[in-house]
Motif scaffolding. Structure first.
Motif, PDB file in Angstrom:
ATOM      1  N   PHE A  34       6.288 -18.850  45.277  1.00 47.32           N
ATOM      2  CA  PHE A  34       6.313 -17.569  46.126  1.00 47.32           C
ATOM      3  C   PHE A  34       5.708 -16.609  45.718  1.00 47.32           C
ATOM      4  CE2 PHE A  34      10.180 -20.467  46.451  1.00 47.32           C
ATOM      5  CZ  PHE A  34      10.255 -20.417  47.986  1.00 47.32           C
ATOM      6  N   ASP A  35       5.066 -15.774  46.629  1.00 50.13           N
ATOM      7  CA  ASP A  35       4.798 -14.225  46.311  1.00 50.13           C
ATOM      8  C   ASP A  35       6.044 -13.600  45.961  1.00 50.13           C
ATOM      9  OD1 ASP A  35       2.090 -14.991  46.843  1.00 50.13           O
ATOM     10  OD2 ASP A  35       2.178 -14.125  48.634  1.00 50.13           O
ATOM     11  N   GLN A  36       6.030 -12.451  45.369  1.00 43.22           N
ATOM     12  CA  GLN A  36       7.197 -11.666  44.986  1.00 43.22           C
ATOM     13  C   GLN A  36       7.037 -10.107  45.557  1.00 43.22           C
ATOM     14  OE1 GLN A  36       7.444 -12.025  40.636  1.00 43.22           O
ATOM     15  NE2 GLN A  36       8.378 -14.126  40.802  1.00 43.22           N
ATOM     16  N   THR A  37       8.003  -9.547  45.417  1.00 41.16           N
ATOM     17  CA  THR A  37       8.185  -8.060  45.276  1.00 41.16           C
ATOM     18  C   THR A  37       9.387  -7.619  44.448  1.00 41.16           C
ATOM     19  OG1 THR A  37       9.982  -7.777  46.999  1.00 41.16           O
ATOM     20  CG2 THR A  37       7.715  -7.624  47.821  1.00 41.16           C
ATOM     21  N   PHE A  38       9.280  -6.337  43.917  1.00 44.18           N
ATOM     22  CA  PHE A  38      10.227  -5.863  42.986  1.00 44.18           C
ATOM     23  C   PHE A  38      10.591  -4.508  43.401  1.00 44.18           C
ATOM     24  CE2 PHE A  38       6.701  -4.441  40.425  1.00 44.18           C
ATOM     25  CZ  PHE A  38       7.220  -3.390  39.892  1.00 44.18           C
ATOM     26  N   THR A  39      11.859  -4.263  43.018  1.00 47.25           N
ATOM     27  CA  THR A  39      12.076  -2.652  42.819  1.00 47.25           C
ATOM     28  C   THR A  39      12.672  -2.374  41.618  1.00 47.25           C
ATOM     29  OG1 THR A  39      14.452  -3.491  43.698  1.00 47.25           O
ATOM     30  CG2 THR A  39      12.904  -2.684  45.410  1.00 47.25           C
ATOM     31  N   LEU A  40      12.651  -1.133  41.297  1.00 47.04           N
ATOM     32  CA  LEU A  40      12.967  -0.537  39.972  1.00 47.04           C
ATOM     33  C   LEU A  40      13.932   0.572  40.480  1.00 47.04           C
ATOM     34  CD1 LEU A  40      12.771  -0.026  37.073  1.00 47.04           C
ATOM     35  CD2 LEU A  40      10.807   1.470  37.269  1.00 47.04           C
ATOM     36  N   GLU A  41      15.216   0.115  39.863  1.00 45.88           N
ATOM     37  CA  GLU A  41      16.186   1.007  40.353  1.00 45.88           C
ATOM     38  C   GLU A  41      17.110   1.849  39.153  1.00 45.88           C
ATOM     39  OE1 GLU A  41      20.417   0.115  42.277  1.00 45.88           O
ATOM     40  OE2 GLU A  41      18.627  -0.517  43.479  1.00 45.88           O
ATOM     41  N   GLN A  42      17.450   2.830  39.234  1.00 45.41           N
ATOM     42  CA  GLN A  42      18.257   3.472  38.180  1.00 45.41           C
ATOM     43  C   GLN A  42      19.199   4.422  38.415  1.00 45.41           C
ATOM     44  OE1 GLN A  42      16.343   6.255  35.431  1.00 45.41           O
ATOM     45  NE2 GLN A  42      16.885   4.929  33.865  1.00 45.41           N
ATOM     46  N   ASP A  43      20.574   4.520  38.161  1.00 39.18           N
ATOM     47  CA  ASP A  43      21.481   5.154  38.631  1.00 39.18           C
ATOM     48  C   ASP A  43      21.823   5.108  40.258  1.00 39.18           C
ATOM     49  OD1 ASP A  43      21.838   6.180  36.051  1.00 39.18           O
ATOM     50  OD2 ASP A  43      20.513   7.811  36.342  1.00 39.18           O
ATOM     51  N   GLY A  44      21.769   3.949  40.578  1.00 39.72           N
ATOM     52  CA  GLY A  44      21.946   3.741  42.220  1.00 39.72           C
ATOM     53  C   GLY A  44      20.758   4.027  43.217  1.00 39.72           C
ATOM     54  N   ASN A  46      16.624   3.951  44.197  1.00 41.77           N
ATOM     55  CA  ASN A  46      15.265   3.287  44.117  1.00 41.77           C
ATOM     56  C   ASN A  46      14.112   4.256  43.439  1.00 41.77           C
ATOM     57  OD1 ASN A  46      15.346   0.611  44.454  1.00 41.77           O
ATOM     58  ND2 ASN A  46      14.260   0.965  46.667  1.00 41.77           N
ATOM     59  N   VAL A  47      13.737   3.749  42.286  1.00 41.81           N
ATOM     60  CA  VAL A  47      12.663   4.779  41.799  1.00 41.81           C
ATOM     61  C   VAL A  47      11.385   4.322  42.144  1.00 41.81           C
ATOM     62  CG1 VAL A  47      11.863   5.621  39.376  1.00 41.81           C
ATOM     63  CG2 VAL A  47      14.173   5.130  39.645  1.00 41.81           C
ATOM     64  N   TYR A  48      11.123   2.977  42.128  1.00 43.74           N
ATOM     65  CA  TYR A  48       9.941   2.211  42.806  1.00 43.74           C
ATOM     66  C   TYR A  48      10.139   1.062  43.431  1.00 43.74           C
ATOM     67  CZ  TYR A  48       5.409   0.305  42.470  1.00 43.74           C
ATOM     68  OH  TYR A  48       4.234  -0.366  42.741  1.00 43.74           O
ATOM     69  N   GLU A  49       9.312   0.843  44.393  1.00 49.68           N
ATOM     70  CA  GLU A  49       9.272  -0.493  45.340  1.00 49.68           C
ATOM     71  C   GLU A  49       7.819  -0.954  45.364  1.00 49.68           C
ATOM     72  OE1 GLU A  49      10.757  -2.015  49.613  1.00 49.68           O
ATOM     73  OE2 GLU A  49      11.858  -0.142  48.523  1.00 49.68           O
ATOM     74  N   SER A  50       7.704  -2.193  44.986  1.00 52.66           N
ATOM     75  CA  SER A  50       6.354  -2.638  44.955  1.00 52.66           C
ATOM     76  C   SER A  50       5.860  -3.257  46.316  1.00 52.66           C
ATOM     77  CB  SER A  50       6.142  -3.876  43.907  1.00 52.66           C
ATOM     78  OG  SER A  50       6.785  -5.001  44.340  1.00 52.66           O
ATOM     79  N   GLY A  51       4.634  -3.483  46.336  1.00 58.17           N
ATOM     80  CA  GLY A  51       4.167  -4.296  47.697  1.00 58.17           C
ATOM     81  C   GLY A  51       4.022  -5.745  46.963  1.00 58.17           C
ATOM     82  N   ILE A  52       3.476  -6.537  47.842  1.00 59.01           N
ATOM     83  CA  ILE A  52       3.625  -8.078  47.538  1.00 59.01           C
ATOM     84  C   ILE A  52       2.734  -8.330  46.158  1.00 59.01           C
ATOM     85  CG2 ILE A  52       2.826 -10.195  48.432  1.00 59.01           C
ATOM     86  CD1 ILE A  52       3.937  -9.515  51.291  1.00 59.01           C
ATOM     87  N   ILE A  53       3.355  -8.810  45.434  1.00 60.88           N
ATOM     88  CA  ILE A  53       2.752  -9.398  44.336  1.00 60.88           C
ATOM     89  C   ILE A  53       2.416 -11.049  44.469  1.00 60.88           C
ATOM     90  CG2 ILE A  53       2.672  -9.690  41.706  1.00 60.88           C
ATOM     91  CD1 ILE A  53       5.049  -7.685  41.891  1.00 60.88           C
ATOM     92  N   LYS A  54       1.084 -11.442  44.653  1.00 65.25           N
ATOM     93  CA  LYS A  54       0.870 -12.676  44.654  1.00 65.25           C
ATOM     94  C   LYS A  54       0.923 -13.533  43.317  1.00 65.25           C
ATOM     95  CE  LYS A  54      -2.211 -11.986  48.578  1.00 65.25           C
ATOM     96  NZ  LYS A  54      -1.205 -12.350  49.521  1.00 65.25           N
ATOM     97  N   THR A  73      17.403  -1.326  36.299  1.00 64.73           N
ATOM     98  CA  THR A  73      17.458  -2.566  36.852  1.00 64.73           C
ATOM     99  C   THR A  73      16.193  -2.854  37.646  1.00 64.73           C
ATOM    100  OG1 THR A  73      19.653  -2.627  37.106  1.00 64.73           O
ATOM    101  CG2 THR A  73      18.748  -4.258  38.437  1.00 64.73           C
ATOM    102  N   ILE A  74      15.700  -4.003  37.327  1.00 63.35           N
ATOM    103  CA  ILE A  74      14.474  -4.546  38.096  1.00 63.35           C
ATOM    104  C   ILE A  74      14.930  -5.625  38.953  1.00 63.35           C
ATOM    105  CG2 ILE A  74      12.278  -5.862  38.146  1.00 63.35           C
ATOM    106  CD1 ILE A  74      11.390  -4.174  35.596  1.00 63.35           C
TER     107      ILE A  74
END
Length: 105
Positions: A34-44, A46-54, A73-74
């Motif tokens: 599968f391709d993936q995406t990820f989010t980086l979160e701190q203190d509830g 969203n600090v960063y949201e990626s695009g699709i990572i092949k 949290t990632i």
């Protein structure tokens, strides 16, 4: 069937921040289906949201101006290669956030 939906998650256990960026080292392993995406979160928040990572790609640094030292949290989500829609359950990993100058690792 379980083997078909298996996904390897690879992230840095210690995120280094420098100049508004975070070194996350999120790798979508070559053996993933599968391709993936990820989010980086701190203190509830969203600090960063990626695009699709092949499959086989890596995100080493991402913009994260609001990230501070402490715990974050990632969350990695599998994405269907054809539709780009989420597939299965996301997996979250707790990481430590440190200043890039804190260690020479």
């Amino acid at each position: 069937q379980a083997e078909e939906s298996r996904m390897t998650i690879s992230v840095a256990p210690k995120i280094r921040i420098k100049d508004g960026k975070a070194r996350v080292n999120v790798i979508n392993a070559n053996d993933n289906k599968f391709d993936q995406t990820f989010t980086l979160e701190q203190d509830g928040k969203n600090v960063y949201e990626s695009g699709i990572i092949k499959v086989g790609e890596k995100v080493e640094w991402c913009d994260a101006a609001d990230l501070k030292t402490g715990t974050a949290t990632i969350t990695v989500q599998a994405v269907d290669k054809k539709s780009g829609k989420p597939s299965g359950n996301p997996q979250s990993v707790s990481v430590e956030v440190v200043n890039d100058t804190d260690s020479a690792e």
